[in-house]
Design a protein around this motif. Structure first.
Motif, PDB file in Angstrom:
ATOM      1  N   ASN A  36      -6.859 111.365  47.055  1.00  0.00           N
ATOM      2  CA  ASN A  36      -5.585 111.624  47.720  1.00  0.00           C
ATOM      3  C   ASN A  36      -5.808 112.723  48.747  1.00  0.00           C
ATOM      4  O   ASN A  36      -6.402 113.760  48.425  1.00  0.00           O
ATOM      5  CB  ASN A  36      -4.525 112.081  46.719  1.00  0.00           C
ATOM      6  CG  ASN A  36      -4.203 111.029  45.687  1.00  0.00           C
ATOM      7  OD1 ASN A  36      -3.987 109.868  46.021  1.00  0.00           O
ATOM      8  ND2 ASN A  36      -4.175 111.410  44.420  1.00  0.00           N
ATOM      9  N   ARG A  37      -5.323 112.513  49.958  1.00  0.00           N
ATOM     10  CA  ARG A  37      -5.457 113.522  51.010  1.00  0.00           C
ATOM     11  C   ARG A  37      -4.054 113.861  51.509  1.00  0.00           C
ATOM     12  O   ARG A  37      -3.298 112.980  51.934  1.00  0.00           O
ATOM     13  CB  ARG A  37      -6.336 112.998  52.141  1.00  0.00           C
ATOM     14  CG  ARG A  37      -7.725 112.591  51.661  1.00  0.00           C
ATOM     15  CD  ARG A  37      -8.535 111.957  52.770  1.00  0.00           C
ATOM     16  NE  ARG A  37      -8.954 112.947  53.749  1.00  0.00           N
ATOM     17  CZ  ARG A  37      -9.424 112.639  54.955  1.00  0.00           C
ATOM     18  NH1 ARG A  37      -9.505 111.376  55.344  1.00  0.00           N
ATOM     19  NH2 ARG A  37      -9.793 113.590  55.785  1.00  0.00           N
ATOM     20  N   ASP A  38      -3.710 115.147  51.444  1.00  0.00           N
ATOM     21  CA  ASP A  38      -2.343 115.584  51.735  1.00  0.00           C
ATOM     22  C   ASP A  38      -2.332 116.691  52.772  1.00  0.00           C
ATOM     23  O   ASP A  38      -3.227 117.550  52.801  1.00  0.00           O
ATOM     24  CB  ASP A  38      -1.661 116.096  50.457  1.00  0.00           C
ATOM     25  CG  ASP A  38      -1.530 115.014  49.400  1.00  0.00           C
ATOM     26  OD1 ASP A  38      -0.890 113.994  49.679  1.00  0.00           O
ATOM     27  OD2 ASP A  38      -2.079 115.203  48.292  1.00  0.00           O
ATOM     28  N   ARG A  39      -1.285 116.660  53.568  1.00  0.00           N
ATOM     29  CA  ARG A  39      -1.019 117.736  54.525  1.00  0.00           C
ATOM     30  C   ARG A  39       0.492 117.877  54.631  1.00  0.00           C
ATOM     31  O   ARG A  39       1.176 116.977  55.122  1.00  0.00           O
ATOM     32  CB  ARG A  39      -1.625 117.421  55.901  1.00  0.00           C
ATOM     33  CG  ARG A  39      -1.363 118.510  56.953  1.00  0.00           C
ATOM     34  CD  ARG A  39      -1.948 118.103  58.302  1.00  0.00           C
ATOM     35  NE  ARG A  39      -1.611 119.042  59.349  1.00  0.00           N
ATOM     36  CZ  ARG A  39      -2.307 120.136  59.640  1.00  0.00           C
ATOM     37  NH1 ARG A  39      -3.399 120.413  58.957  1.00  0.00           N
ATOM     38  NH2 ARG A  39      -1.925 120.944  60.620  1.00  0.00           N
ATOM     39  N   GLN A  40       1.012 118.988  54.128  1.00  0.00           N
ATOM     40  CA  GLN A  40       2.442 119.268  54.137  1.00  0.00           C
ATOM     41  C   GLN A  40       2.674 120.519  54.990  1.00  0.00           C
ATOM     42  O   GLN A  40       1.980 121.530  54.811  1.00  0.00           O
ATOM     43  CB  GLN A  40       2.953 119.518  52.713  1.00  0.00           C
ATOM     44  CG  GLN A  40       2.669 118.380  51.744  1.00  0.00           C
ATOM     45  CD  GLN A  40       3.640 117.238  51.888  1.00  0.00           C
ATOM     46  OE1 GLN A  40       4.754 117.413  52.377  1.00  0.00           O
ATOM     47  NE2 GLN A  40       3.242 116.052  51.448  1.00  0.00           N
ATOM     48  N   TYR A 162      -7.163 117.783  49.097  1.00  0.00           N
ATOM     49  CA  TYR A 162      -7.670 116.493  48.642  1.00  0.00           C
ATOM     50  C   TYR A 162      -7.846 116.597  47.132  1.00  0.00           C
ATOM     51  O   TYR A 162      -8.192 117.650  46.588  1.00  0.00           O
ATOM     52  CB  TYR A 162      -8.961 116.094  49.356  1.00  0.00           C
ATOM     53  CG  TYR A 162     -10.159 116.998  49.181  1.00  0.00           C
ATOM     54  CD1 TYR A 162     -10.942 116.962  48.029  1.00  0.00           C
ATOM     55  CD2 TYR A 162     -10.544 117.870  50.200  1.00  0.00           C
ATOM     56  CE1 TYR A 162     -12.059 117.766  47.884  1.00  0.00           C
ATOM     57  CE2 TYR A 162     -11.665 118.685  50.072  1.00  0.00           C
ATOM     58  CZ  TYR A 162     -12.417 118.625  48.906  1.00  0.00           C
ATOM     59  OH  TYR A 162     -13.521 119.422  48.756  1.00  0.00           O
ATOM     60  N   ARG A 182       0.883 112.079  40.133  1.00  0.00           N
ATOM     61  CA  ARG A 182       0.976 112.096  41.591  1.00  0.00           C
ATOM     62  C   ARG A 182       2.382 112.471  42.039  1.00  0.00           C
ATOM     63  O   ARG A 182       2.560 113.242  42.985  1.00  0.00           O
ATOM     64  CB  ARG A 182       0.584 110.724  42.139  1.00  0.00           C
ATOM     65  CG  ARG A 182       0.645 110.604  43.658  1.00  0.00           C
ATOM     66  CD  ARG A 182      -0.290 111.566  44.345  1.00  0.00           C
ATOM     67  NE  ARG A 182      -0.337 111.314  45.779  1.00  0.00           N
ATOM     68  CZ  ARG A 182      -0.777 112.198  46.666  1.00  0.00           C
ATOM     69  NH1 ARG A 182      -1.212 113.386  46.265  1.00  0.00           N
ATOM     70  NH2 ARG A 182      -0.792 111.901  47.950  1.00  0.00           N
ATOM     71  N   LEU A 186       3.318 115.828  44.384  1.00  0.00           N
ATOM     72  CA  LEU A 186       4.041 115.816  45.651  1.00  0.00           C
ATOM     73  C   LEU A 186       5.323 116.633  45.559  1.00  0.00           C
ATOM     74  O   LEU A 186       5.712 117.298  46.529  1.00  0.00           O
ATOM     75  CB  LEU A 186       4.340 114.379  46.063  1.00  0.00           C
ATOM     76  CG  LEU A 186       3.112 113.523  46.413  1.00  0.00           C
ATOM     77  CD1 LEU A 186       3.522 112.085  46.668  1.00  0.00           C
ATOM     78  CD2 LEU A 186       2.355 114.101  47.592  1.00  0.00           C
ATOM     79  N   TYR A 189       4.389 120.277  46.007  1.00  0.00           N
ATOM     80  CA  TYR A 189       4.173 120.632  47.410  1.00  0.00           C
ATOM     81  C   TYR A 189       5.510 120.867  48.115  1.00  0.00           C
ATOM     82  O   TYR A 189       5.692 121.874  48.824  1.00  0.00           O
ATOM     83  CB  TYR A 189       3.420 119.515  48.135  1.00  0.00           C
ATOM     84  CG  TYR A 189       2.005 119.275  47.698  1.00  0.00           C
ATOM     85  CD1 TYR A 189       1.255 120.258  47.058  1.00  0.00           C
ATOM     86  CD2 TYR A 189       1.389 118.042  47.937  1.00  0.00           C
ATOM     87  CE1 TYR A 189      -0.048 120.020  46.662  1.00  0.00           C
ATOM     88  CE2 TYR A 189       0.085 117.804  47.550  1.00  0.00           C
ATOM     89  CZ  TYR A 189      -0.628 118.786  46.911  1.00  0.00           C
ATOM     90  OH  TYR A 189      -1.927 118.545  46.526  1.00  0.00           O
TER      91      TYR A 189
END
Length: 235
Positions: A36-40, A162, A182, A186, A189
């Motif tokens: 999982n790749r995240d950008r908040q 990630y 998951r 989220l 975040y």
């Protein structure tokens, strides 16, 4: 208090001997499949263009991030020793889901304090990254950073990560993580972004260490009625 003092002290001692629980050569950016790749990102407000203002928005937000005040205590709390450098800091994270409480170890392996080129010109950045340690139910790296665009004065809080599920021996935890992990990640975040912005309206004092020299963050969090149900992951 996260958990009885003796257990917490023992676990912090143990973390210094634990390695990161994944191979960086098999993680982003080299390998992206299975992660999982995240950008908040959230805009916190604006200052005058130029270097950060002493005691201003950027500086205050950076202090709150460095002390882990932004974390939603209903989902995740932290404990670490004081005094100590930010870089190399081992932290016990207490994950909280329904009546379950479980402890996991992470280490801050990178500290950010620099000016770099961004999409809208030079940016002043402060923050840090941690990596998961052996026994954590996840594998990966998570970065928290406060950034000011020097040309516009815009100040942002960014969460960049990630991650993937680690091996979980307990079948109940494994099923729970598959179903809700998951979604909870989220939600954490989103809540962290909003919590930091709310804290900027009336910043709390930095969390203080207890008599044992351990800081429990965010400050003001109280134990829940099911605190005794804490599960220690990955001895």
């Amino acid at each position: 208090m996260l958990t009885p003092d003796s257990r917490l002290t023992d676990m912090l001692d143990d973390l210094s001997r634990r390695p990161v629980n994944y191979s960086e050569a098999c993680a982003p950016p080299a390998v992206v499949s299975g992660w999982n790749r995240d950008r908040q990102v959230l805009e916190l407000g604006r200052e005058a263009p130029g270097e950060p203002e002493p005691g201003g928005l950027f500086e205050t937000a950076g202090t709150l991030v460095n002390s882990y005040e932004f974390s939603d205590p209903a989902i995740l709390r932290a404990a670490y020793r004081h005094p100590g450098d930010l870089l190399g800091r081992d932290m016990v994270l207490e994950g909280r889901f329904l009546v379950l409480r479980f402890l996991m170890g992470v280490r801050i392996t990178d500290r950010h304090d620099q000016v770099r080129d961004g999409p809208h010109g030079p940016e002043r950045q402060v923050g840090w990254s941690y990596q998961t340690l052996q026994g954590h139910i996840e594998q990966g790296r998570l970065t928290y950073e406060v950034v000011k665009e020097l040309d516009t004065g815009r100040v942002e809080f960014r969460i960049i990560a990630y991650s993937r599920r680690g091996p979980i021996a307990n079948p109940v935890l494994r099923l729970g993580f598959q179903l809700f992990g998951r979604r909870t990640q989220l939600r954490f975040y989103r809540n962290a972004l909003q919590r930091l912005r709310a804290l900027l309206q009336a910043p709390p004092p930095p969390p203080q260490p207890g008599p044992d020299g351990i800081v429990r963050a965010p400050s003001g969090a109280r134990p829940g009625r099911f605190e005794a149900w804490t599960i220690r992951i990955g001895r």
